[in-house]
Motif scaffolding. Structure first.
Motif, PDB file in Angstrom:
ATOM      1  N   ILE A  76      -5.521   4.371   4.688  1.00  0.00           N
ATOM      2  CA  ILE A  76      -4.442   4.409   3.705  1.00  0.00           C
ATOM      3  C   ILE A  76      -3.158   5.014   4.267  1.00  0.00           C
ATOM      4  CG2 ILE A  76      -5.185   6.616   2.742  1.00  0.00           C
ATOM      5  CD1 ILE A  76      -3.848   3.647   0.706  1.00  0.00           C
ATOM      6  N   GLU A  77      -3.280   6.013   5.146  1.00  0.00           N
ATOM      7  CA  GLU A  77      -2.074   6.661   5.685  1.00  0.00           C
ATOM      8  C   GLU A  77      -1.248   5.684   6.526  1.00  0.00           C
ATOM      9  OE1 GLU A  77      -0.819   9.575   4.844  1.00  0.00           O
ATOM     10  OE2 GLU A  77      -2.509   9.673   3.451  1.00  0.00           O
ATOM     11  N   GLU A  78      -1.923   4.894   7.363  1.00  0.00           N
ATOM     12  CA  GLU A  78      -1.207   3.912   8.181  1.00  0.00           C
ATOM     13  C   GLU A  78      -0.550   2.856   7.300  1.00  0.00           C
ATOM     14  OE1 GLU A  78      -4.376   5.078   8.739  1.00  0.00           O
ATOM     15  OE2 GLU A  78      -5.027   4.499  10.757  1.00  0.00           O
ATOM     16  N   ILE A  79      -1.247   2.449   6.240  1.00  0.00           N
ATOM     17  CA  ILE A  79      -0.711   1.421   5.339  1.00  0.00           C
ATOM     18  C   ILE A  79       0.466   1.966   4.524  1.00  0.00           C
ATOM     19  CG2 ILE A  79      -1.235   0.035   3.290  1.00  0.00           C
ATOM     20  CD1 ILE A  79      -2.231  -1.117   5.967  1.00  0.00           C
ATOM     21  N   LYS A  80       0.428   3.235   4.174  1.00  0.00           N
ATOM     22  CA  LYS A  80       1.564   3.848   3.468  1.00  0.00           C
ATOM     23  C   LYS A  80       2.821   3.779   4.332  1.00  0.00           C
ATOM     24  CE  LYS A  80      -0.715   7.152   0.371  1.00  0.00           C
ATOM     25  NZ  LYS A  80      -1.019   8.590   0.151  1.00  0.00           N
ATOM     26  N   TYR A  81       2.635   3.989   5.637  1.00  0.00           N
ATOM     27  CA  TYR A  81       3.767   3.910   6.576  1.00  0.00           C
ATOM     28  C   TYR A  81       4.338   2.492   6.569  1.00  0.00           C
ATOM     29  CZ  TYR A  81       5.908   2.866  11.080  1.00  0.00           C
ATOM     30  OH  TYR A  81       6.738   2.380  12.064  1.00  0.00           O
ATOM     31  N   ILE A  82       3.460   1.487   6.558  1.00  0.00           N
ATOM     32  CA  ILE A  82       3.899   0.092   6.559  1.00  0.00           C
ATOM     33  C   ILE A  82       4.645  -0.242   5.266  1.00  0.00           C
ATOM     34  CG2 ILE A  82       3.034  -2.289   6.372  1.00  0.00           C
ATOM     35  CD1 ILE A  82       3.204  -1.194   9.231  1.00  0.00           C
ATOM     36  N   GLU A 108     -10.905  -1.129   2.365  1.00  0.00           N
ATOM     37  CA  GLU A 108     -10.689  -1.764   1.056  1.00  0.00           C
ATOM     38  C   GLU A 108      -9.614  -1.032   0.260  1.00  0.00           C
ATOM     39  OE1 GLU A 108     -13.283  -2.785  -2.955  1.00  0.00           O
ATOM     40  OE2 GLU A 108     -14.308  -2.701  -1.010  1.00  0.00           O
ATOM     41  N   THR A 109      -9.648   0.294   0.299  1.00  0.00           N
ATOM     42  CA  THR A 109      -8.641   1.085  -0.411  1.00  0.00           C
ATOM     43  C   THR A 109      -7.244   0.785   0.108  1.00  0.00           C
ATOM     44  OG1 THR A 109     -10.254   2.869  -0.723  1.00  0.00           O
ATOM     45  CG2 THR A 109      -7.935   3.433  -1.021  1.00  0.00           C
ATOM     46  N   ALA A 110      -7.116   0.713   1.438  1.00  0.00           N
ATOM     47  CA  ALA A 110      -5.806   0.450   2.046  1.00  0.00           C
ATOM     48  C   ALA A 110      -5.341  -0.975   1.735  1.00  0.00           C
ATOM     49  CB  ALA A 110      -5.884   0.680   3.547  1.00  0.00           C
ATOM     50  N   GLN A 111      -6.267  -1.930   1.705  1.00  0.00           N
ATOM     51  CA  GLN A 111      -5.891  -3.309   1.356  1.00  0.00           C
ATOM     52  C   GLN A 111      -5.382  -3.378  -0.084  1.00  0.00           C
ATOM     53  OE1 GLN A 111      -8.273  -6.759   2.589  1.00  0.00           O
ATOM     54  NE2 GLN A 111      -9.511  -5.377   3.856  1.00  0.00           N
ATOM     55  N   ASN A 112      -6.057  -2.672  -0.960  1.00  0.00           N
ATOM     56  CA  ASN A 112      -5.605  -2.639  -2.361  1.00  0.00           C
ATOM     57  C   ASN A 112      -4.226  -2.006  -2.476  1.00  0.00           C
ATOM     58  OD1 ASN A 112      -7.655  -3.934  -3.930  1.00  0.00           O
ATOM     59  ND2 ASN A 112      -9.002  -2.185  -3.550  1.00  0.00           N
ATOM     60  N   ALA A 113      -3.969  -1.016  -1.615  1.00  0.00           N
ATOM     61  CA  ALA A 113      -2.675  -0.325  -1.663  1.00  0.00           C
ATOM     62  C   ALA A 113      -1.534  -1.246  -1.235  1.00  0.00           C
ATOM     63  CB  ALA A 113      -2.710   0.918  -0.767  1.00  0.00           C
ATOM     64  N   VAL A 114      -1.809  -2.148  -0.287  1.00  0.00           N
ATOM     65  CA  VAL A 114      -0.758  -3.030   0.224  1.00  0.00           C
ATOM     66  C   VAL A 114      -0.678  -4.339  -0.572  1.00  0.00           C
ATOM     67  CG1 VAL A 114      -2.053  -4.377   1.951  1.00  0.00           C
ATOM     68  CG2 VAL A 114       0.326  -3.720   2.415  1.00  0.00           C
ATOM     69  N   LEU A 115      -1.643  -4.550  -1.482  1.00  0.00           N
ATOM     70  CA  LEU A 115      -1.714  -5.814  -2.214  1.00  0.00           C
ATOM     71  C   LEU A 115      -0.438  -6.123  -2.982  1.00  0.00           C
ATOM     72  CD1 LEU A 115      -3.324  -8.275  -3.114  1.00  0.00           C
ATOM     73  CD2 LEU A 115      -4.340  -6.876  -4.926  1.00  0.00           C
ATOM     74  N   LYS A 116       0.100  -5.131  -3.676  1.00  0.00           N
ATOM     75  CA  LYS A 116       1.317  -5.362  -4.467  1.00  0.00           C
ATOM     76  C   LYS A 116       2.487  -5.772  -3.575  1.00  0.00           C
ATOM     77  CE  LYS A 116       4.049  -3.225  -8.189  1.00  0.00           C
ATOM     78  NZ  LYS A 116       4.985  -4.315  -8.119  1.00  0.00           N
ATOM     79  N   THR A 117       2.550  -5.169  -2.381  1.00  0.00           N
ATOM     80  CA  THR A 117       3.620  -5.512  -1.438  1.00  0.00           C
ATOM     81  C   THR A 117       3.449  -6.957  -0.950  1.00  0.00           C
ATOM     82  OG1 THR A 117       3.716  -3.203  -0.743  1.00  0.00           O
ATOM     83  CG2 THR A 117       4.767  -4.814   0.699  1.00  0.00           C
ATOM     84  N   ILE A 137     -11.432  -9.408   4.805  1.00  0.00           N
ATOM     85  CA  ILE A 137     -10.200  -9.422   4.001  1.00  0.00           C
ATOM     86  C   ILE A 137     -10.559  -9.655   2.538  1.00  0.00           C
ATOM     87  CG2 ILE A 137      -7.933 -10.489   3.688  1.00  0.00           C
ATOM     88  CD1 ILE A 137      -8.168  -9.324   6.437  1.00  0.00           C
ATOM     89  N   LEU A 138     -10.008  -8.850   1.646  1.00  0.00           N
ATOM     90  CA  LEU A 138     -10.281  -8.996   0.215  1.00  0.00           C
ATOM     91  C   LEU A 138      -9.816 -10.367  -0.280  1.00  0.00           C
ATOM     92  CD1 LEU A 138      -9.137  -5.512  -1.196  1.00  0.00           C
ATOM     93  CD2 LEU A 138     -11.471  -6.272  -0.711  1.00  0.00           C
ATOM     94  N   ASP A 139     -10.569 -10.925  -1.222  1.00  0.00           N
ATOM     95  CA  ASP A 139     -10.202 -12.227  -1.802  1.00  0.00           C
ATOM     96  C   ASP A 139      -8.816 -12.184  -2.442  1.00  0.00           C
ATOM     97  OD1 ASP A 139     -12.574 -13.371  -1.018  1.00  0.00           O
ATOM     98  OD2 ASP A 139     -13.591 -13.033  -2.934  1.00  0.00           O
ATOM     99  N   THR A 140      -8.492 -11.053  -3.043  1.00  0.00           N
ATOM    100  CA  THR A 140      -7.181 -10.921  -3.697  1.00  0.00           C
ATOM    101  C   THR A 140      -6.037 -10.991  -2.689  1.00  0.00           C
ATOM    102  OG1 THR A 140      -7.574  -8.523  -3.620  1.00  0.00           O
ATOM    103  CG2 THR A 140      -7.923  -9.629  -5.735  1.00  0.00           C
ATOM    104  N   VAL A 141      -6.303 -10.516  -1.467  1.00  0.00           N
ATOM    105  CA  VAL A 141      -5.302 -10.592  -0.397  1.00  0.00           C
ATOM    106  C   VAL A 141      -5.232 -12.024   0.142  1.00  0.00           C
ATOM    107  CG1 VAL A 141      -4.688  -9.805   1.932  1.00  0.00           C
ATOM    108  CG2 VAL A 141      -5.530  -8.157   0.239  1.00  0.00           C
ATOM    109  N   LYS A 142      -6.408 -12.601   0.420  1.00  0.00           N
ATOM    110  CA  LYS A 142      -6.452 -13.963   0.988  1.00  0.00           C
ATOM    111  C   LYS A 142      -5.764 -14.968   0.066  1.00  0.00           C
ATOM    112  CE  LYS A 142     -10.970 -13.785   1.676  1.00  0.00           C
ATOM    113  NZ  LYS A 142     -12.354 -14.049   2.085  1.00  0.00           N
ATOM    114  N   SER A 143      -5.969 -14.806  -1.234  1.00  0.00           N
ATOM    115  CA  SER A 143      -5.426 -15.789  -2.184  1.00  0.00           C
ATOM    116  C   SER A 143      -3.900 -15.791  -2.222  1.00  0.00           C
ATOM    117  CB  SER A 143      -5.977 -15.513  -3.588  1.00  0.00           C
ATOM    118  OG  SER A 143      -5.511 -14.276  -4.078  1.00  0.00           O
ATOM    119  N   ARG A 144      -3.291 -14.755  -1.694  1.00  0.00           N
ATOM    120  CA  ARG A 144      -1.823 -14.648  -1.719  1.00  0.00           C
ATOM    121  C   ARG A 144      -1.194 -14.957  -0.362  1.00  0.00           C
ATOM    122  NH1 ARG A 144      -4.241 -11.962  -5.498  1.00  0.00           N
ATOM    123  NH2 ARG A 144      -3.209 -11.496  -7.490  1.00  0.00           N
ATOM    124  N   CYS A 145      -2.019 -15.425   0.571  1.00  0.00           N
ATOM    125  CA  CYS A 145      -1.539 -15.701   1.928  1.00  0.00           C
ATOM    126  C   CYS A 145      -1.787 -17.158   2.322  1.00  0.00           C
ATOM    127  CB  CYS A 145      -2.256 -14.808   2.941  1.00  0.00           C
ATOM    128  SG  CYS A 145      -1.997 -13.034   2.718  1.00  0.00           S
TER     129      CYS A 145
END
Length: 314
Positions: A76-82, A108-117, A137-145
């Motif tokens: 999550i910390e690395e993803i917050k930086y992104i 999974e937590t970090a993927q959820n954190a970046v999902l809105k972005t 990769i989470l399905d929610t992420v894949k579906s938006r890519c």
């Protein structure tokens, strides 16, 4: 710029170029495929196209995140930086690109954190994810890519890659490298630059020669070497399969011109005289099951011991 550094993958290159021309490039893309197929090259060149640049170099508006050495995941910390970086305005133009390497290692937590972005990136921002497998990769992420799946190169494209990258290779060298790389350019580059991978070819053919000698317990002779090279397990198994395929082809046709590992012809011919078709096919099945176990993170030491025992028993 037209992906000139990338050999093969013509459909993917055409698809991306058309999307850019029609101004329909997705704000989020996933490049998936085995290590060495060119995912990083695609990401770099696409990022430069997005910025409207022509020169291959580092740009301040291309932000990269890779898995830190000795870490198994991106948290999550690395993803917050992104997320923080992507919300900053571009420095040079009106576009910014984020490249997330090893995306299947993002928790999974970090993927959820970046999902809105990923769903609603700031204007002019593009996100490129690279991964070896989509399972992580989470399905929610894949579906938006937009997903681009890179496959292994065919023999024509591999030969073109090798001739372009390493001009002057002898035909025998070329065939051996192609056999070892099995359609993966990055593996071919490793083979050419690494004495370790050349040693793997010699050791694996020695294993087959020793398999025939029932008085020798190969589980005592080879496990230490195989464990030492456990990080190269994919190369070890690929090399074994390449030899068996050559032996089967020669046994079936008697035509040495069809053999890829021609520098090992005498050894392969001897192996063909030692083993029946049934035994060779049984060894292929054993290697296939071993590959599945390693993919599931079973201890490599146990896996290689088991493989050698089963091979000697068939």
């Amino acid at each position: 710029m037209s992906f000139y550094r990338i050999i093969g993958h013509d459909m993917i290159k055409s698809q991306i170029e058309n999307s850019i021309k029609l101004n329909r490039l997705s704000h989020a893309s996933i490049f998936v495929g085995e290590d060495g197929l060119g995912k990083s090259l695609f990401a770099e060149e696409l990022a430069i196209k997005i910025l409207g640049k022509n020169e291959i170099k580092r740009y301040v508006d291309i932000i990269e995140l890779k898995l830190f050495k000795n870490k198994k995941s991106i948290g999550i910390e690395e993803i917050k930086y992104i997320i923080e970086e992507i919300n900053k305005k571009p420095y040079e133009g009106d576009k910014k690109v984020i490249i997330l390497y090893n995306s299947d290692k993002i928790t999974e937590t970090a993927q959820n954190a970046v999902l809105k972005t990923i769903e609603e990136p700031p204007k002019g921002s593009f996100i490129i994810l690279l991964c070896e497998k989509l399972d992580g990769i989470l399905d929610t992420v894949k579906s938006r890519c937009q997903i681009y799946k890179l496959n292994r190169l065919n023999s024509k494209d591999m030969k073109k890659f090798l001739n372009n990258k390493f001009p002057g290779l002898y035909e025998q060298e070329l065939n051996s490298i192609m056999a070892f790389s099995d359609g993966i350019p990055g593996r071919a580059e490793k083979f050419i630059s690494s004495s370790v991978l050349k040693e793997i070819r010699n050791i694996t053919i020695k294993i087959f020669r020793k398999l025939y000698d029932e008085d020798i317990n190969i589980t005592l002779e080879f496990p230490n070497y195989l464990f030492k090279e456990k990080d190269n397990w994919e190369e070890i198994l690929t090399c074994m399969l390449s030899y068996i395929r050559d032996v089967l082809i020669y046994k079936e046709t008697g035509n040495s011109d069809l053999i890829i590992n021609r520098d090992k012809f005498q050894e392969l011919k001897a192996i063909g005289e030692m083993f029946s078709f049934n035994k060779l096919n049984a060894i292929i099945d054993i290697i296939g099951s071993i590959r599945e176990k390693i993919d599931k993170n079973v201890n490599p030491t146990l896996v290689f011991d088991s493989m050698l025992m089963k091979m000697q028993e068939v």
